[in-house]
Design an enzyme around this catalytic site. Structure first.
Site: not given
Ligand code: BGC
Length: 509
Positions: A109, A154, A199, A340, A342, A409
């Site tokens: 990607r 992006h 995002e 995405n 995290y 992501e």
């Molecule tokens: C983004 C990335 C970023 C990552 C870590 C995501 O929100 O798409 O570009 O580097 O988070 O912060």
């Protein structure tokens, strides 16, 4: 996370029932245990990058400036860092492809830099050198047996379009459509997956609301809603352009990627549960409900923003309405949902003052983190909470009728770029294990997973301070050498094994 073994592929279990916006939480099966099993045979394992974060060559070979060039040159990032050189992938793409091959990923990607192919953002002027760069990259990626998943946006908007108002000017919808059509026509014969936006929330809230990202506008009451509206309409138009003009020939899929930190209610009190649900709707539902849900914004957003706007003396809601025609075009305008994810947050209900008006105060909530959650960067938002991804996948399943999902992501940062990055290994292991549970135990329609990111890169306003890469990059060396970290070996073996076998997997907390 506890340790145990189970190879059972149990029947689907419903985890979250939505009742009047309140979540009745049913415990997830195997919530506390590591789960052994395989991913589906065609599961797509991938890794991601973003153009401005890796390419460098910011003014070479006819590329136009982007809003991130401007923002960085104004000294707005940590340590005045810029993406002028970054990982120098504009010149080192062959090495990047070799690293992808070594990982054994099924898809890569990456994003096209709009001003590298169309320097002023319009098709009036086309930069052949930019096209050549992406042609070479796409051909080499395919030559390595890897599918390109190409992102149109992006975050590096051509500065010339920002000068005309950027995402606040509704003519951006046509500009984006021209750009998308140009990319579909030029590269589409070799691209099976297109992502229109990465995002929208980050672009809009951080770019137009609190201004910590380019273009740095601080206008939290109205602009985020206007920019968001234009972005949704841009996605929708580009989706239909692909379907009407290119799908017959190329048969590719088009989606959009939205992000959410999973929202846990801080307490089990109904008002906190309702607040957590509201937070998810205001962040993820904002973009996904128009496209994958009813065609319109979530009801809770429409009601709240309208009521607050009225009480604040506005003559109409700060959230623009879609017309009936737009709702019809919006609905179903995505072949897959890109997610995405995290980390997670705790949400409590918390009435906020009416003034100053803001997208944040429209939500009336407080966000906090559980001190037990662990991360490596002090004070950072990113903590490892693996079960959050499974909850999120179940939420998407229940909200949008179990759509096709690609996780576009997932990853974790550290402050040093250490080569023996065992925390990252554990993070990827545990998060992918939760994805496996979502697929095998909850029947979520997840077909792919993508790690953020191939190598340490320019991390937006944090500059080079934090590192997410599976390869270390030495930014003080002009040749930007890449060195594999332990996590790259782990990820390669996970891809090879396509899952977790109880006889070979070492499980650590
Ligand atoms: C983004 C990335 C970023 C990552 C870590 C995501 O929100 O798409 O570009 O580097 O988070 O912060």
């Amino acid at each position: 996370m506890g340790i145990s073994s189970s190879g059972t592929m149990a029947a689907s279990c419903v985890t979250t029932i939505l009742l009047l916006g309140i979540r009745a939480v049913v415990a997830l099966q195997h919530e506390e245990e590591f789960f052994f099993g395989d991913f589906p045979p065609d599961f797509m394992w991938g890794i991601a990058t973003g153009s401005y974060q890796i390419e460098g060559a910011w003014n070479e070979d006819g590329k136009g400036p982007s809003i991130w060039d401007t923002f960085s040159h104004e000294g707005k990032n940590y340590n005045n860092d810029t993406g002028d050189v970054a990982c120098d992938s504009y010149h080192k793409w062959e090495e990047d492809v070799a690293n992808l091959k070594r990982l054994g990923v099924k898809h890569y990607r990456f994003s096209i830099s709009w001003p590298r192919v169309l320097p002023d953002g319009t098709t009036a002027q086309v930069n052949q050198k930019g096209i050549e760069y992406y042609n070479n990259l796409i051909n080499a990626v395919r030559g390595a047996g890897i599918k390109p998943m190409v992102v149109l946006y992006h975050w590096d908007l051509p500065q010339a379009l920002q000068d005309a108002g950027g995402w606040l000017n509704e003519s951006i919808v046509d500009r984006f459509n021209d750009y998308a059509r140009f990319c579909f026509k030029t590269f589409g014969d070799r691209v099976p997956f297109w992502v229109t936006f990465i995002e929208p929330w980050s672009i809009i809230w951080l770019g137009y609301g609190n201004g910590i990202f380019a273009p740095g506008i601080q206008s939290p009451a109205e602009d985020p809603y206007i920019a968001g509206h234009n972005m949704i309409l841009s996605h929708v138009q580009a989706f239909h352009t692909y379907k009407n003009e290119f799908y017959g020939k190329f048969k590719g899929k088009v989606g959009i990627t939205a992000d959410l930190q999973w929202k846990f209610p801080k307490t089990q009190a109904p008002r906190d549960q309702e607040a957590a649900e509201r937070a998810a709707q205001f962040k993820l539902g904002w973009f996904l409900n128009p496209i994958y849900g009813s065609g319109d914004y979530p009801d809770v957003m429409k009601e709240r923003v309208a009521n607050k706007s009225k009480a604040q003396g506005y003559t109409k809601s700060r959230l623009p309405p879609f017309t009936a025609d737009q709702i019809r075009m919006n609905k179903g305008s995505g072949d897959f949902v890109g997610i995405n994810h995290y980390s997670s947050q705790l949400i409590s209900d918390h009435p906020l003052p009416l003034f100053p008006p803001s997208y944040e105060s429209d939500q009336d909530l407080l966000i906090s983190l559980d001190p037990k959650w662990k991360g490596l960067v002090p004070g950072d938002w990113l903590k490892s909470v693996p079960v959050g991804i499974r909850k999120l996948l179940n939420w998407v399943k229940s909200q949008y009728n179990n759509p096709l999902v690609y996780i576009t992501e997932n990853g974790v940062d550290d402050p040093t770029g250490e080569l023996d990055d065992q925390f990252r290994v554990g993070y990827i292991r545990n998060y992918t294990n939760e994805v496996l549970k979502a697929i095998r135990l909850d029947s979520c329609n997840v077909k792919g997973y993508t790690v953020w990111t191939l190598m340490d890169d320019f991390e937006w306003s944090s500059g080079y301070r934090i590192k997410f890469g599976l390869h270390y990059v030495n930014f003080s060396d002009p040749s930007r050498p890449r060195t594999p970290k332990a996590s790259s070996k782990f990820y390669a073996s996970l891809i090879r094994n396509n899952g977790y076998d109880s006889t070979t997997t070492t499980v650590v907390g």
